[in-house]
Design a protein around this motif. Sequence first.
Motif, PDB file in Angstrom:
ATOM      1  N   UNK A 197      29.542 -12.666 -45.183  1.00  0.00           N
ATOM      2  CA  UNK A 197      29.282 -11.249 -45.442  1.00  0.00           C
ATOM      3  C   UNK A 197      30.010 -10.360 -44.456  1.00  0.00           C
ATOM      4  N   UNK A 198      30.194  -9.107 -44.842  1.00  0.00           N
ATOM      5  CA  UNK A 198      30.723  -8.087 -43.953  1.00  0.00           C
ATOM      6  C   UNK A 198      30.061  -6.762 -44.340  1.00  0.00           C
ATOM      7  N   UNK A 199      28.756  -6.680 -44.020  1.00  0.00           N
ATOM      8  CA  UNK A 199      27.974  -5.500 -44.384  1.00  0.00           C
ATOM      9  C   UNK A 199      26.720  -5.438 -43.512  1.00  0.00           C
ATOM     10  N   UNK A 200      26.053  -4.309 -43.528  1.00  0.00           N
ATOM     11  CA  UNK A 200      24.804  -4.135 -42.803  1.00  0.00           C
ATOM     12  C   UNK A 200      23.763  -5.079 -43.404  1.00  0.00           C
ATOM     13  N   UNK A 201      23.198  -5.950 -42.569  1.00  0.00           N
ATOM     14  CA  UNK A 201      22.278  -6.969 -43.052  1.00  0.00           C
ATOM     15  C   UNK A 201      22.906  -8.341 -43.139  1.00  0.00           C
ATOM     16  N   UNK A 202      24.252  -8.401 -43.041  1.00  0.00           N
ATOM     17  CA  UNK A 202      24.961  -9.675 -42.998  1.00  0.00           C
ATOM     18  C   UNK A 202      24.713 -10.570 -44.194  1.00  0.00           C
ATOM     19  N   UNK A 203      24.701 -11.870 -43.930  1.00  0.00           N
ATOM     20  CA  UNK A 203      24.564 -12.867 -44.994  1.00  0.00           C
ATOM     21  C   UNK A 203      23.307 -12.729 -45.818  1.00  0.00           C
ATOM     22  N   UNK A 204      22.262 -12.137 -45.255  1.00  0.00           N
ATOM     23  CA  UNK A 204      21.006 -11.989 -46.006  1.00  0.00           C
ATOM     24  C   UNK A 204      21.173 -11.073 -47.216  1.00  0.00           C
ATOM     25  N   UNK A 205      22.208 -10.228 -47.200  1.00  0.00           N
ATOM     26  CA  UNK A 205      22.436  -9.289 -48.298  1.00  0.00           C
ATOM     27  C   UNK A 205      23.165  -9.934 -49.473  1.00  0.00           C
ATOM     28  N   UNK A 206      23.889 -11.024 -49.221  1.00  0.00           N
ATOM     29  CA  UNK A 206      24.690 -11.617 -50.296  1.00  0.00           C
ATOM     30  C   UNK A 206      24.218 -13.017 -50.690  1.00  0.00           C
ATOM     31  N   UNK A 207      23.439 -13.688 -49.810  1.00  0.00           N
ATOM     32  CA  UNK A 207      23.016 -15.048 -50.166  1.00  0.00           C
ATOM     33  C   UNK A 207      21.782 -15.024 -51.065  1.00  0.00           C
ATOM     34  N   UNK A 208      21.283 -16.178 -51.418  1.00  0.00           N
ATOM     35  CA  UNK A 208      20.208 -16.275 -52.407  1.00  0.00           C
ATOM     36  C   UNK A 208      18.814 -16.238 -51.797  1.00  0.00           C
ATOM     37  N   UNK A 209      18.731 -16.233 -50.475  1.00  0.00           N
ATOM     38  CA  UNK A 209      17.418 -16.119 -49.830  1.00  0.00           C
ATOM     39  C   UNK A 209      16.567 -17.371 -49.905  1.00  0.00           C
ATOM     40  N   UNK A 210      17.188 -18.534 -50.116  1.00  0.00           N
ATOM     41  CA  UNK A 210      16.423 -19.784 -50.109  1.00  0.00           C
ATOM     42  C   UNK A 210      15.932 -20.061 -48.691  1.00  0.00           C
ATOM     43  N   UNK A 211      14.667 -20.430 -48.565  1.00  0.00           N
ATOM     44  CA  UNK A 211      14.065 -20.570 -47.237  1.00  0.00           C
ATOM     45  C   UNK A 211      13.812 -22.036 -46.899  1.00  0.00           C
ATOM     46  N   UNK A 291      15.695  -8.913 -47.865  1.00  0.00           N
ATOM     47  CA  UNK A 291      16.782  -9.150 -46.903  1.00  0.00           C
ATOM     48  C   UNK A 291      16.517  -8.380 -45.615  1.00  0.00           C
ATOM     49  N   UNK A 292      17.475  -8.400 -44.702  1.00  0.00           N
ATOM     50  CA  UNK A 292      17.295  -7.747 -43.398  1.00  0.00           C
ATOM     51  C   UNK A 292      17.166  -6.232 -43.518  1.00  0.00           C
ATOM     52  N   UNK A 293      17.904  -5.616 -44.460  1.00  0.00           N
ATOM     53  CA  UNK A 293      17.782  -4.158 -44.615  1.00  0.00           C
ATOM     54  C   UNK A 293      16.430  -3.757 -45.177  1.00  0.00           C
ATOM     55  N   UNK A 294      15.761  -4.707 -45.850  1.00  0.00           N
ATOM     56  CA  UNK A 294      14.427  -4.435 -46.395  1.00  0.00           C
ATOM     57  C   UNK A 294      13.329  -4.732 -45.376  1.00  0.00           C
ATOM     58  N   UNK A 295      13.657  -5.451 -44.309  1.00  0.00           N
ATOM     59  CA  UNK A 295      12.622  -5.913 -43.379  1.00  0.00           C
ATOM     60  C   UNK A 295      12.920  -5.511 -41.936  1.00  0.00           C
ATOM     61  N   UNK A 296      13.600  -6.383 -41.193  1.00  0.00           N
ATOM     62  CA  UNK A 296      13.797  -6.166 -39.757  1.00  0.00           C
ATOM     63  C   UNK A 296      14.636  -4.932 -39.444  1.00  0.00           C
TER      64      UNK A 296
END
Length: 400
Positions: A197-211, A291-296
Motif C-alpha cells: 500500500x501507499x496510502x493513509x492506513x497502509x496495508x489495512x486499507x487494501x488487504x482483506x482483513x483476515x485475522x 481498517x486503521x482509518x476506521x479505528x486507531x
Amino acid sequence: MLISQKKFFKEVNFVFRFVLNKNFKENNNKQLKKLVLHFFKSHFLVIIFIKISFFILNCLSYFFYKKKFINLKFDQFWKLLVFINKAKFLQSNKILELFHAITTIHLDGKEKSQKIEINIKSQIKNFYENIVIGSGPGGSITANELNKSNREVLLIEKGNWFKHFKLKHPGEELFSKWKNGGLAAALGNIKIQYASAECFGGGSEINSGLYHEPDEEFLNEWSKKFKTKNLNYSDLKKFINLTKEKTNVSFLKKYSLITKKIINSAMDNNWNIEEIPRWCLDENNIFVKKSMTETYLNEYLKQNGQVILNSKVNKIYKRDGLWKIEYTQNKRVRYITCNNIFLCCGSIDNLKILKNNNLLKKNNKISFHPMIKVVAKFPEKVNAKNMEILTHQLTQFFPE
C-alpha cells in the motif's frame, strides 16, 4: 535509454488503444489517459521490461512491414504478437496481460476516488520527541499509543487519505492507494509478484482483513530466533484482546456458493477446514472493513494527533545525538529532527530506507511467503461480481 520518453508514451498509448479496440467498445480519450497514467505508476522494472519489449517489437515491425509498430493496423500488430509468441524469444503474452489487466480493472470496476483532507490544528514543528514513519497497522498503533501516553509524536505517511471504495479493488483504488499502482516486479530466477500500500492506513486499507492471532508456539519460536526480550503470550494477551475488540474481529454471517462448495468438499474428503475471522462489520449484508482509518487513526486524529501526508522519507541519519529526517512533500525537500524514530513502512520499504542510509548490512535479505494461485473451472457459475474474499481455508496439509 532505448527509446525516448515521448516516443515510449506514444507506444504505450497505441497498445492501450489496441486492447480497447479488440476487447471493448468503450474507447474515449479521458479513459485512455487514465489507463496510460496508471501504467506509468508501475515499478521501474516493469517499465524497463516493456521498453525492451517495444524495442524488439519495432525491430521486427521494420523487418516485416518497413515501419514502426505504432504505424501498423491493429490486425498487423496482432499478427506480429502471434509470431513473437510462437518464436518464444519474447514474452508477448506478458505484454498483453499487463495492458489488458489495467484496462479491465478500470472498465469493469468503475468507482471514483474520494480524497480526504486532514485539518491540522497546529503548525508542524521542526523537532518532535518521536516520529513514526508509516501509517499502516504498526505505525497507527505505535503513534496512537504514544499520543495517548502524552508523548509528543508526529506521523509521516508517503501516500494520501482516500475514502473506502465500495467495489472490490476497482481501478481507481489501485491507482490511488496501491504502491506502483499495484504493478510491481522483482529480479531473480523466481518470478515474484507482490503488492503493498501507499496510502493513509497502509496495508489495512487494501488487504482483506483476515485475522491470524499469534499463538504461544509462534511467539516462542520468534523470540528464540530473533532474540526478542520479554515476548510471550501471557504478556501480549491483553493487547491481543483489545485489538480484536477495537477492530471487531468476527466471522462473516453469509457464505457464498463457492464457500459452500469448499466446505462440502472438505467434509466429503474428511479434511480439516478452518474459517478465518476478519476485522470487519457485517450488518444487514453490508460489509465495512475496520481498517486503521476506521479505528486507531480515527482515535489518533480525534486526540489531535499530528500527521503529514504525501511525504516521502528519503534519508534518516544521526547528527549531534538527534535523528534528522529528509523528506519530500509536493516536490519540495524538507527536514525535521527527533529523539526517536519508529520505522513502520512495511518490510520492503523498511529495508530499503535502512540500506539506503547505511543503517543495515547490505547482505540482509527479505523472505517472501510463497503463494501459488490456481484457476479452477466449475460446471456452473460460482463467482459473483465484486464478491468478497473466501474466509475458509483447508488446513489438512499444513504446513507441507
